[in-house]
Design an enzyme around this catalytic site. Structure first.
Site, PDB file in Angstrom:
ATOM      1  N   LYS A 175     102.429  87.663  36.765  1.00 42.70           N
ATOM      2  CA  LYS A 175     101.091  88.062  37.211  1.00 42.70           C
ATOM      3  C   LYS A 175     101.218  89.341  38.011  1.00 42.70           C
ATOM      4  CE  LYS A 175      97.187  86.589  40.025  1.00 42.70           C
ATOM      5  NZ  LYS A 175      96.580  85.513  40.817  1.00 42.70           N
ATOM      6  N   LYS A 177      99.603  87.944  32.811  1.00 39.18           N
ATOM      7  CA  LYS A 177      98.277  88.271  33.317  1.00 39.18           C
ATOM      8  C   LYS A 177      98.302  89.617  34.027  1.00 39.18           C
ATOM      9  CE  LYS A 177      94.965  86.731  36.679  1.00 39.18           C
ATOM     10  NZ  LYS A 177      94.683  85.834  37.759  1.00 39.18           N
TER      11      LYS A 177
HETATM   12  C1  PBG Z   1      93.869  83.747  42.317  1.00 43.80           C
HETATM   13  C2  PBG Z   1      93.480  84.358  41.044  1.00 43.80           C
HETATM   14  C3  PBG Z   1      92.991  85.649  40.775  1.00 43.80           C
HETATM   15  C4  PBG Z   1      92.681  85.675  39.412  1.00 43.80           C
HETATM   16  C5  PBG Z   1      92.993  84.433  38.903  1.00 43.80           C
HETATM   17  N1  PBG Z   1      93.507  83.631  39.913  1.00 43.80           N
HETATM   18  C6  PBG Z   1      92.718  86.768  41.680  1.00 43.80           C
HETATM   19  C7  PBG Z   1      93.802  87.519  42.307  1.00 43.80           C
HETATM   20  O1  PBG Z   1      94.981  87.270  42.115  1.00 43.80           O
HETATM   21  O2  PBG Z   1      93.450  88.410  43.079  1.00 43.80           O
HETATM   22  C8  PBG Z   1      92.086  86.834  38.676  1.00 43.80           C
HETATM   23  C9  PBG Z   1      91.349  86.484  37.425  1.00 43.80           C
HETATM   24  C10 PBG Z   1      90.488  87.546  36.878  1.00 43.80           C
HETATM   25  O3  PBG Z   1      90.451  88.702  37.334  1.00 43.80           O
HETATM   26  O4  PBG Z   1      89.782  87.222  35.914  1.00 43.80           O
HETATM   27  N2  PBG Z   1      95.037  84.210  42.870  1.00 43.80           N
END
Ligand code: PBG
Length: 324
Positions: free
Chosen positions: A195, A248
């Protein structure tokens, strides 16, 4: 294969030829629909930057899950917006918390759809970081206990799978151990393994009200230029017990998806994130692109890159289209 013996256009002549040699097909089976649940009653608050998406109270949420199921989508991914936030994000593991209640209600009303829960603290902490603070530092190991407790509370509520997204080192192992200890050895983990610290999460932070109140997430989420490191992150999660691995965002990381597909032998998910969704919606609203075609092209490209599962805000639209 040289011109003029080989003429690729011969097999592009009409749709039947194109169908016959098409290499990638998107299916409703591939889709997961993310939903935002908020406290209160009869609330369906539009998320401005994500047209067609809402913060919903439980009553509307259950209706939306029913619609999702009727479209043939196999799973939803839940994000909660709690009534109150605090330093420790205690709403995340509250047995009567927003996600725990949502899971119970969905399981009661719509048993035949998978309920996946996001396991993270950013929606629940007053500072908006994904872990516990020690001064201005996001502390890794104390956060693991809270994440594990959160995952167990989701399992107790009846979640079908947990999806840790906090990007703390060791989070999959901590959650696996805690689940096993509490008798949930059968509950799978979908790990947000690679991520990235991405600008494409912008609209989501409005949707989930989880923007960091100071600093950013670059000390725990991955640095966008890195690819080898993503393979190391995924290796760790596989060794810690992940059942599904994830990359992601999706579209600007298609190379990572492809590499993960080639190097790992586990089901691979890709998260087509909020900013990727909103860009298409914005361009469509301006009349600059054909939104429906752009949606299908993007989702198909994520599949072509190697994803088995696509988490996307387009899930309902795409499913309706695929149904014909
Ligand atoms: C929580 C999380 C996030 C997203 C999914 N889980 C936000 C982040 O990490 O700031 C983002 C999902 C999206 O942008 O559709 N940590």
């Amino acid at each position: 294969m040289n011109y003029p013996e080989y003429r690729p256009r011969r097999l592009r002549k009409n749709e039947n030829f194109r169908r016959m040699i098409r290499e990638t097909s998107l299916s409703v089976d591939d889709l997961v629909y993310p939903l935002f649940v908020t406290a209160g009653k009869k609330l369906k608050k539009p998320i401005d930057s994500m047209p067609g998406n809402f913060q919903m109270s439980l009553d509307y949420l259950v209706k939306e899950v029913k619609i999702t199921k009727d479209l043939g989508i196999p799973a939803v991914l839940l994000f909660g917006i709690p009534e109150k936030k605090d330093e420790e994000g205690s709403g995340a593991y509250d047995r009567g918390g927003i996600i725990q209640r949502a899971v119970r209600e969905i399981k009661d009303a719509v048993p035949d759809i998978l309920v996946i829960t996001d396991v993270c603290l950013c929606e629940y902490t007053s500072h908006g970081h994904c872990g516990l603070l020690d001064g201005d530092h996001v502390d890794n190991d104390s956060t693991l206990e809270i994440l594990a407790e959160t995952a167990v509370s989701h399992a107790e509520a009846g979640a079908d799978m947990v999806a840790p997204s906090a990007m703390m080192d060791g989070q999959v192992l901590a959650i696996r151990d805690a689940l096993d200890e509490d008798g949930f050895d059968d509950l799978p983990i979908m790990a947000y393994s690679a991520k990235y610290a991405s600008s494409f999460y912008g609209p989501f932070r409005e949707a989930a009200e989880g923007a960091p109140q100071f600093g950013d997430r670059t000390t725990y989420q991955m640095d966008p230029p890195n690819s080898d490191e993503a393979m190391r992150e995924i290796t760790l999660d596989v060794e810690e017990g992940a059942d599904i691995i994830m990359v992601k965002p999706a579209l600007v990381y298609l190379d990572i998806i492809r590499r993960a597909k080639e190097e790992f032998d586990l089901p691979l998910a890709a998260y087509n994130v909020s900013g990727e969704f909103s860009m298409i919606k914005a361009a469509e609203t301006l009349g600059w692109i054909d939104g429906t075609r752009a949606m299908m092209e993007c989702l198909t490209s994520i599949k072509r890159a190697g994803a088995d599962i696509i988490i996307t805000y387009f899930a309902k639209e795409a499913a309706a289209l695929l149904k014909g």
